[in-house]
Design a protein around this motif. Sequence first.
Motif, short mmCIF file in Angstrom:
data_model
loop_
_atom_site.label_atom_id
_atom_site.label_comp_id
_atom_site.label_asym_id
_atom_site.label_seq_id
_atom_site.Cartn_x
_atom_site.Cartn_y
_atom_site.Cartn_z
N HIS A 131 19.69 2.83 -16.22
CA HIS A 131 19.98 3.89 -15.21
C HIS A 131 19.25 3.65 -13.75
O HIS A 131 19.99 3.63 -12.93
N HIS A 150 26.70 17.35 -18.79
CA HIS A 150 25.34 16.28 -18.96
C HIS A 150 23.94 17.03 -18.27
O HIS A 150 23.12 17.16 -18.66
N HIS A 189 17.14 14.76 -23.98
CA HIS A 189 16.37 13.80 -23.79
C HIS A 189 14.79 13.73 -24.15
O HIS A 189 14.39 14.80 -24.44
N PHE A 237 28.29 4.89 -16.63
CA PHE A 237 27.55 5.89 -17.59
C PHE A 237 27.90 5.74 -18.91
O PHE A 237 27.44 5.44 -19.89
N HIS A 255 26.05 4.12 -22.18
CA HIS A 255 25.68 5.12 -23.35
C HIS A 255 26.38 4.45 -24.77
O HIS A 255 25.88 4.45 -25.72
N CYS A 292 22.36 17.85 -21.94
CA CYS A 292 22.02 16.69 -22.35
C CYS A 292 20.33 16.71 -23.06
O CYS A 292 19.69 17.43 -22.62
N HIS A 333 24.17 12.50 -27.34
CA HIS A 333 25.00 11.48 -26.79
C HIS A 333 26.05 10.90 -27.37
O HIS A 333 27.30 10.58 -26.97
N HIS A 376 17.50 2.02 -22.17
CA HIS A 376 18.32 3.20 -21.75
C HIS A 376 17.83 3.41 -20.28
O HIS A 376 18.71 3.52 -19.43
N PHE A 426 13.36 7.75 -15.57
CA PHE A 426 14.82 8.55 -15.26
C PHE A 426 14.42 10.04 -15.73
O PHE A 426 13.83 10.12 -17.02
CU1 C2O Z 1 21.51 11.74 -21.17
CU2 C2O Z 1 21.46 8.03 -20.03
O1 C2O Z 1 21.45 9.89 -20.10
#
Ligand code: C2O
Length: 425
Positions: A178, A47, A68, A196, A200, A66, A77, A174, A365
């Motif tokens: 976090h 990630h 985002h 986590f 997700h 990851c 994800h 989301h 985040f």
């Molecule tokens: Cu890639 Cu909740 O994060």
Amino acid sequence: MPVRRGASTPDAAADLDVYAEGVRLMRERSEQDQSDPIGWWYQSLIHGNPGATGWQPGEPDDWSQCRHGSWFFLPWHRIYLMQFERIIQSLTGEADWGLPYWDYTDPNEIQVPPQFLDESSPLFDPDRTLRPRTVAAPTWQRQGTFAAFGGRPQTAPGDYHRGRFPGDVELNPHNVVHGFVGGDMAGFQSPLDPLFWIHHCNIDRLWEEWLTLPGRANPEDDEWLNTTFSFPDPEEGRRTVRVGDVGTTAAAGYSYDVLPPPDELRPAAMLADVVENPRKDDDLDLVGASPGKGSVRSGAHIDVEHPAAEQRLLSDAGPEEQQARGLFLRLENAGVEGGDASSMWNVYVRIAGGEPYLVGTIAPFGLAGLTESGGRQTITFDLSEIADTVAAEDTSAVDVTFEPAGPDVEGEPFWERAALYTTAG
Ligand code: C2O
């Protein structure tokens, strides 16, 4: 076919036991060999690293992967979770095991499920800060396009890890969750916290729910459909999955026990508009912008000048016609100075000096790391619903104010320009 169940339902108790055992076995593998690709430590680094600085030379190719801030947020994800589910199935021998989800969209389940608070359980993480949960307006269901809901196309190759245009479901709930959990969950190595994965899993479920709403659909662009992501696999060494093959849970080979009920407050006319006249995000008309830079401390003042806005805001058309158009606030090229993901800000909008309305939350985040490396994001809030409920005489100005969500909030989100857009009717 695995069924993924709500973590707080009685049926999920056995699934959580298997989960705890799987986490224990994955941690054990990492203790024996940190470079074991299906160990707990390695999986978290796939990630990202805590500072979200992206892949560093010398690291295995599949670390910090990851997605985002772009339209790959949801599918990347999804595939990551499918592979994680296969690892737990394989290590525990429970071939049909489904990963439970944490349904914090239900106000009764905002608290962390008790199994994750038991200090003797592998599901516990001592680093969580568990700030009081902020009240953020749930706006993801209202988004009529995949770009607005799940993120815009990735615009530059360098944007692969932390892109510039997150969709609404990525920002809230989301990012908010976090930040609320904090600790490991506040950084990009957040998969170290067993929460986590059930967090997700719920985001993945909201994607499936969104697709059931009228007029909603996944992107049809080849660039989205034909992108593949590759992960370690417990049986085959590695497995490569094409985004277009996992656009629904049925195609991906698992299901959810229930989808969240549609929000009854959804304005029907707006949805009708989405169905009959699919809205493109590129059809947005600029109707006013703040004169310059701003931050959560200065707030923003926007004079509305464009005739379309007057039509939008002053229209004496019936409420149904008014609702058929959208109004959006964008904080463009935003970054954050200091603070961490737990430092969230609630966003209030006042039209023509009326009552302030909560329109969303800035939950930064990953934004601190992005800001440091010179990156920025554009954060969008949907004002369509409140614009319709405010019957003001003088609608020539919009004020945006910010309040820290909770005590001890540090950091200062800022932006280049605050701008107001309408959909082109
Ligand atoms: Cu890639 Cu909740 O994060």
